[in-house]
Design a protein around this motif. Sequence first.
Motif, PDB file in Angstrom:
ATOM      1  N   LEU A   1       0.838  -1.195   0.000  1.00  0.00           N
ATOM      2  CA  LEU A   1       0.000   0.000   0.000  1.00  0.00           C
ATOM      3  C   LEU A   1       0.875   1.249   0.000  1.00  0.00           C
ATOM      4  O   LEU A   1       1.616   1.505   0.950  1.00  0.00           O
ATOM      5  CB  LEU A   1      -0.924  -0.002   1.223  1.00  0.00           C
ATOM      6  N   LYS A   2       0.846   1.985  -1.077  1.00  0.00           N
ATOM      7  CA  LYS A   2       1.611   3.224  -1.193  1.00  0.00           C
ATOM      8  C   LYS A   2       0.683   4.417  -0.954  1.00  0.00           C
ATOM      9  O   LYS A   2      -0.512   4.346  -1.230  1.00  0.00           O
ATOM     10  CB  LYS A   2       2.231   3.319  -2.586  1.00  0.00           C
ATOM     11  N   PRO A   3       1.197   5.559  -0.473  1.00  0.00           N
ATOM     12  CA  PRO A   3       2.606   5.808  -0.180  1.00  0.00           C
ATOM     13  C   PRO A   3       3.045   5.214   1.166  1.00  0.00           C
ATOM     14  O   PRO A   3       2.215   4.909   2.013  1.00  0.00           O
ATOM     15  CB  PRO A   3       2.674   7.333  -0.137  1.00  0.00           C
ATOM     16  N   PHE A   4       4.345   5.085   1.312  1.00  0.00           N
ATOM     17  CA  PHE A   4       4.955   4.682   2.577  1.00  0.00           C
ATOM     18  C   PHE A   4       5.317   5.965   3.309  1.00  0.00           C
ATOM     19  O   PHE A   4       6.068   6.794   2.799  1.00  0.00           O
ATOM     20  CB  PHE A   4       6.202   3.838   2.313  1.00  0.00           C
ATOM     21  N   ILE A   5       4.763   6.128   4.519  1.00  0.00           N
ATOM     22  CA  ILE A   5       4.921   7.399   5.236  1.00  0.00           C
ATOM     23  C   ILE A   5       5.561   7.144   6.591  1.00  0.00           C
ATOM     24  O   ILE A   5       5.068   6.326   7.382  1.00  0.00           O
ATOM     25  CB  ILE A   5       3.565   8.107   5.423  1.00  0.00           C
TER      26      ILE A   5
ATOM     27  N   VAL B   1      -5.460  17.718   7.121  1.00  0.00           N
ATOM     28  CA  VAL B   1      -5.226  18.067   5.719  1.00  0.00           C
ATOM     29  C   VAL B   1      -6.540  18.069   4.939  1.00  0.00           C
ATOM     30  O   VAL B   1      -6.801  18.971   4.138  1.00  0.00           O
ATOM     31  CB  VAL B   1      -4.217  17.086   5.082  1.00  0.00           C
ATOM     32  N   ILE B   2      -7.379  17.062   5.175  1.00  0.00           N
ATOM     33  CA  ILE B   2      -8.672  16.992   4.482  1.00  0.00           C
ATOM     34  C   ILE B   2      -9.534  18.183   4.852  1.00  0.00           C
ATOM     35  O   ILE B   2     -10.157  18.813   3.988  1.00  0.00           O
ATOM     36  CB  ILE B   2      -9.389  15.666   4.823  1.00  0.00           C
TER      37      ILE B   2
ATOM     38  N   MET C   1      -0.831  20.504  -3.559  1.00  0.00           N
ATOM     39  CA  MET C   1      -1.390  19.375  -4.292  1.00  0.00           C
ATOM     40  C   MET C   1      -2.695  19.825  -4.945  1.00  0.00           C
ATOM     41  O   MET C   1      -3.483  20.560  -4.338  1.00  0.00           O
ATOM     42  CB  MET C   1      -1.670  18.185  -3.365  1.00  0.00           C
ATOM     43  N   LEU C   2      -2.914  19.378  -6.180  1.00  0.00           N
ATOM     44  CA  LEU C   2      -4.146  19.727  -6.898  1.00  0.00           C
ATOM     45  C   LEU C   2      -4.871  18.445  -7.308  1.00  0.00           C
ATOM     46  O   LEU C   2      -4.337  17.625  -8.054  1.00  0.00           O
ATOM     47  CB  LEU C   2      -3.836  20.561  -8.150  1.00  0.00           C
TER      48      LEU C   2
ATOM     49  N   ALA D   1      -0.063  14.129   0.131  1.00  0.00           N
ATOM     50  CA  ALA D   1       0.457  15.419   0.598  1.00  0.00           C
ATOM     51  C   ALA D   1       1.354  15.223   1.821  1.00  0.00           C
ATOM     52  O   ALA D   1       2.445  15.813   1.919  1.00  0.00           O
ATOM     53  CB  ALA D   1      -0.698  16.364   0.928  1.00  0.00           C
ATOM     54  N   ILE D   2       0.924  14.377   2.738  1.00  0.00           N
ATOM     55  CA  ILE D   2       1.725  14.114   3.940  1.00  0.00           C
ATOM     56  C   ILE D   2       3.032  13.434   3.557  1.00  0.00           C
ATOM     57  O   ILE D   2       4.107  13.781   4.064  1.00  0.00           O
ATOM     58  CB  ILE D   2       0.915  13.255   4.926  1.00  0.00           C
ATOM     59  N   ALA D   3       2.950  12.477   2.641  1.00  0.00           N
ATOM     60  CA  ALA D   3       4.147  11.754   2.218  1.00  0.00           C
ATOM     61  C   ALA D   3       5.155  12.687   1.570  1.00  0.00           C
ATOM     62  O   ALA D   3       6.369  12.503   1.719  1.00  0.00           O
ATOM     63  CB  ALA D   3       3.759  10.638   1.250  1.00  0.00           C
ATOM     64  N   ARG D   4       4.678  13.692   0.850  1.00  0.00           N
ATOM     65  CA  ARG D   4       5.565  14.606   0.130  1.00  0.00           C
ATOM     66  C   ARG D   4       5.911  15.847   0.936  1.00  0.00           C
ATOM     67  O   ARG D   4       6.644  16.720   0.444  1.00  0.00           O
ATOM     68  CB  ARG D   4       4.906  15.020  -1.191  1.00  0.00           C
ATOM     69  N   GLY D   5       5.352  15.966   2.141  1.00  0.00           N
ATOM     70  CA  GLY D   5       5.618  17.150   2.950  1.00  0.00           C
ATOM     71  C   GLY D   5       4.952  18.402   2.417  1.00  0.00           C
ATOM     72  O   GLY D   5       5.447  19.520   2.611  1.00  0.00           O
TER      73      GLY D   5
END
Length: 460
Positions: A327-331, A370-371, A388-389, A441-445
């Motif tokens: 299951l991605k992303p890995f956070i 975030v949501i 993020m869009l 978004a969390i995974a990418r900061g």
Amino acid sequence: MNQATRSQPTSGLPSFRIRHLSEAEIETVVTSAGGTRAHPDADRRNLRGADFVLGSSVIELKILEDEGLDKPERQQKLAKLFRERFPARPTVVLDRGLLDAQGQRTYDRIVEGPVKTAVSSARQQLQQSRLEYTATSTVLWVINNGYSSLSHSALMELVARRARNDSSDIDAVVVSGAYFYSDTFDSFFLWPIDCTSIHPDKPFQDFEALRDAWNEFAMDRMTALLREPAASEETKGPVVDISFQLEGVTYVMPAPPMGRESGFFTNGRPRNNSTGITSSPPVATIFAGLSHQEWTEFKRHHTHVVSSADYNEWKMKEALASSKCNLKPFITIPVTYAGWWEWARNQPQETRVSVHRYANDLFQQKILGVIDGARERTDDSVFPRRYMLLITEEIGQDLAFDVSHLAEVWVLPDGSDHIDEVWTNKPMFFEQALTITAAEAIARGVECVFWEKDKTYAWN
């Protein structure tokens, strides 16, 4: 190949049903306009003639009873036509306007089968009755009883074109039908009737009388419906989406939008959800991120919580988990010993107070934030340097038809955007896609999420 399916009613509220139009009813319309049966002895005649005479015109009636998209061979042809142009789409909208001129001609040939048959049959019948009545014009009257994937205007164009191409014995075409649209609270009934001249020098002079009689018939029908709703036999419900699947791709003919926003459903008209997704499924793999100092604190106070001989081994476990997770992303969620200990002391006694469970709880808090902070992108939006869009295409009456796309956007110093596509053409409805977007978004900061809804094919 699956049989074409129709969307179900969009809520549990009861809905009207209307009776199919019958030839006997249409005869009353013609009679009211001043016409009559062309051949009362038709069942005893060897020659096939037209149905009615009105003024100086003979009229052949053709009622389209069946839904054309129910035919597997037609489905296959449409799928091939659209798939060639949209090879990556999980949901393909059967919109003629998306095709080029050649594609539109092919589309018309595919869907016009019942119309072509009706024109071919009517040509001979009108030719025979013209001779017997010395009529000044011949009229083909097509009524749409069941081909709901063809709108009134689309059917009008098809009938007129086939009449022009296939016959010199049809002087005018009339197209009409009863169209019922409903969101189970608001209901709209349309009873269009239009005439197109094929040979202008031989006009259908009594069309106005026929139209008046049709409109009067429609009013009587609606009054009767309000007094006593039709039983289920020989009736039809509102126009709905029609879809079929082929090789994992969904092809859909969306129901037309109802025109104006609902005054009852304040959050938009209800839609079906045949996806089976009613709560958020897991959207990421979470791992507790420990600095060397925090790992040391865990080993000093609760060595069983971090099952590794040294910090390097802990980091190796993190790398292995990242490489093998499905299951991605890995956070990786940063964890402190002090925070974990405060959380663990407040858990029920039977709770497994693992460091990864604590990291998962922190992730849940973060993703909800975030949501909640996600905003619609508008012309007035003020954008951060990075965001993020999410773009979701709302298609028809079922969430299962929706398609979403996700990108990371960087606003460059010159004001332009650099767009990094994360994924595209995913079969996801908005709420599902927004949750996955928040995880990315969390995974990418990335702290900010903006979204758009493309309502080109939306029902509500």
